[in-house]
Design an enzyme around this catalytic site. Structure first.
Site, mmCIF file in Angstrom:
data_model
loop_
_atom_site.group_PDB
_atom_site.id
_atom_site.type_symbol
_atom_site.label_atom_id
_atom_site.label_comp_id
_atom_site.label_asym_id
_atom_site.label_seq_id
_atom_site.Cartn_x
_atom_site.Cartn_y
_atom_site.Cartn_z
ATOM 1 N N LYS A 205 -6.731 3.381 -8.637
ATOM 2 C CA LYS A 205 -5.959 2.170 -8.373
ATOM 3 C C LYS A 205 -6.929 1.006 -8.188
ATOM 4 C CE LYS A 205 -3.239 -0.054 -4.715
ATOM 5 N NZ LYS A 205 -2.697 0.092 -3.340
ATOM 6 N N ASP A 210 -4.018 -7.757 -3.182
ATOM 7 C CA ASP A 210 -2.601 -7.427 -3.029
ATOM 8 C C ASP A 210 -1.964 -8.351 -2.006
ATOM 9 O OD1 ASP A 210 -0.109 -6.264 -3.013
ATOM 10 O OD2 ASP A 210 -0.713 -4.555 -1.775
ATOM 11 N N LYS A 217 3.126 -9.850 2.219
ATOM 12 C CA LYS A 217 2.517 -9.338 3.447
ATOM 13 C C LYS A 217 2.359 -10.472 4.455
ATOM 14 C CE LYS A 217 -0.499 -5.934 1.120
ATOM 15 N NZ LYS A 217 -0.014 -4.690 1.729
ATOM 16 N N ASP A 228 -8.195 -3.383 -1.914
ATOM 17 C CA ASP A 228 -7.126 -2.568 -2.476
ATOM 18 C C ASP A 228 -7.493 -1.977 -3.838
ATOM 19 O OD1 ASP A 228 -4.709 -1.423 -1.822
ATOM 20 O OD2 ASP A 228 -3.506 -2.956 -2.807
ATOM 21 N N ASP A 287 5.610 -4.518 -2.615
ATOM 22 C CA ASP A 287 4.356 -4.180 -1.952
ATOM 23 C C ASP A 287 4.003 -2.702 -2.120
ATOM 24 O OD1 ASP A 287 2.062 -4.715 -0.533
ATOM 25 O OD2 ASP A 287 2.991 -4.511 1.438
ATOM 26 N N GLU A 289 3.162 -1.404 -4.967
ATOM 27 C CA GLU A 289 2.778 -1.598 -6.368
ATOM 28 C C GLU A 289 1.746 -0.593 -6.842
ATOM 29 O OE1 GLU A 289 -0.776 -2.644 -4.565
ATOM 30 O OE2 GLU A 289 1.249 -3.132 -3.909
ATOM 31 N N ARG A 291 1.488 2.606 -6.574
ATOM 32 C CA ARG A 291 2.048 3.807 -7.205
ATOM 33 C C ARG A 291 2.582 3.511 -8.601
ATOM 34 N NH1 ARG A 291 6.024 4.578 -2.240
ATOM 35 N NH2 ARG A 291 4.147 3.664 -1.336
#
Length: 442
Positions: A205, A210, A217, A228, A287, A289, A291
């Site tokens: 990933k 993010d 967030k 991230d 949020d 995202e 996955r």
């Protein structure tokens, strides 16, 4: 990359003497060491002196590298040292690291002349991974992360291609939608290396920043979101180590490089997207995202019929609540793969902790309008639910392991300076080496 904490020339280097708590008091200089409070605790040191001149140091023997990590910045600046073992050399490198792109360090680390034959590939890979995670998003976006994959491939003679634009939208539709809200276009970097042995697919990933998307967030939640892409950094570091050691396997490394931004083109809660596998996903939360990024990468990897797939991601806060920052959560559909990773991690003193793929929670991902939702409607078992989502994109019978990791040190500790971290890397490498021994297929 030659690490500045190491030196090749032993001329003028001072000796380090590894000692146990019950075996140092009859050594020359022991009385002075005792007067300094030295008790040979793991990684503890005491200087040996001849008048005002430093002639060496006693160091408490440790199990594993981390306790030695305080030495480079505790021993006098400008000194060079020799002695110890491979654990000390690795711990020395881990502790000497500082992120210096924008600010010079307060002092230079003391240097070590490692023992003959020391393999510094792990240390170099960890420094590189830390640099990637520490780099602010203003300097490391999707293009720069993809470029890092290209540079890694060039260093090892691997083939690398970058998928972007229309090809990305067609082949990685979920990933492309995640990146639609940022002016910095998403990319997938594909690295391939090796000609014999089992095929191992590594999926990372690489969310370079993010915001949470339209499910924004809070400010405090965004402070560390440059990290991230930590899962991608760890997978690249693992590939770096395997290639440097000329491991007898074939590697397929996939990095989903993307930024989850906020704009009029960002994907929305309630949107339904199509994945590479063909499954449709209702977006319950923008949020969640990571996955979605991994879903397309896993589907791509599965098409190559690998002998195993390993993915790494800073995926859920739930894993950190359960296990804290230092223990990556391991999920796997294959006992042999999970067993190799856990045994390797234990041997490397870099532990993983296995959590269950509890099928009873699978229905929590049901959606009335799509094949599944990207989040559950229940505020529980977040790490397990995320892993169950990813499992939908791995074919039955394909060994797969998922690492939900933190990629960050919250404070300074020996061998673990505050900032980006290649969490779990030492354990993963040892585990993959065990897995390779059991999978000699060409």
């Amino acid at each position: 990359m030659s690490l500045p904490c190491f030196a090749a020339d032993p001329a003028g280097a001072l000796p380090l003497h590894l000692v146990a708590p019950d075996g140092w008091r009859d050594r020359p200089g022991a009385a002075l060491a005792a007067a300094q409070g030295f008790r040979a605790r793991p990684g503890e040191h005491a200087l040996l002196l001849d008048g005002e001149a430093v002639t060496g140091a006693l160091v408490g023997r440790a199990e594993g590298p981390l306790p030695y990590g305080a030495l480079p910045h505790a021993l006098p600046e400008g000194t060079r040292w020799v002695g110890g073992d491979a654990d000390l050399a690795l711990g020395w490198a881990l502790g000497a690291y500082r992120f210096t792109r924008f600010k010079a360090p307060r002092r230079a680390a003391a240097q070590l002349v490692p023992q003959a034959g020391f393999d510094d590939s792990m240390a170099r890979a960890i420094w590189h991974a830390r640099d990637l995670v520490n780099m602010p998003a203003s300097h490391l976006g999707p293009a720069e992360l993809a470029e890092a994959v290209e540079k890694l491939g060039a260093a090892h003679g691997a083939a690398v291609r970058i998928i972007e634009g229309a090809e990305l939208a067609q082949g990685f539709p979920a990933l492309a939608l995640v990146g639609a809200g940022s002016p910095r276009a998403p990319r997938v970097a594909v690295l391939e290396w090796g000609t014999e042995g089992p095929l191992l697919a590594l999926c990372g990933k690489g969310v370079c920043f993010d915001t949470g998307g339209l499910d924004l967030k809070p400010p405090a939640g965004m402070l560390r979101m440059k990290k991230d892409m930590g899962g991608a950094a760890v997978m690249l570091a693992l590939a770096d180590c395997l290639m440097a050691r000329r491991a007898r396997l074939r590697l397929l490394v996939l990095v989903g490089a993307v930024e989850n931004g906020v704009s009029g083109t960002a994907f929305r809660p309630g949107d339904v997207l199509r994945t590479r596998k063909g499954l449709t996903v209702e977006v319950g939360n923008t949020d969640a995202e990571g996955r979605l990024v991994l879903a397309d990468l896993l589907a791509f990897a599965a098409e190559r019929a690998p002998d195993a797939i390993l993915d790494g991601a800073t995926l859920t806060g739930a894993a950190r609540v359960a296990l804290g920052p230092d223990l990556p959560a391991l999920f796997s559909n294959d006992e042999a793969l999970a067993g190799a990773l856990l045994a390797g991690a234990e041997a490397a003193r870099d532990p993983l902790w296995r959590l269950p793929l509890h099928g009873g929670y699978d229905s929590w991902l049901d959606s009335p309008v799509a094949d599944l939702n990207n989040v559950a409607g229940k505020p529980m078992a977040g790490a397990i639910v995320a892993a169950l989502f990813l499992r939908r994109f791995v074919p039955h019978g394909t060994p797969w392991a998922h690492l939900d990791l933190y990629a960050w040190n919250d404070s300074n500790r020996p061998g673990a300076p505050e900032g980006g971290e290649a969490t779990g890397l030492r354990g993963l490498l040892a585990g993959i080496e065990r897995w390779m021994d059991a999978h000699p297929r060409s």
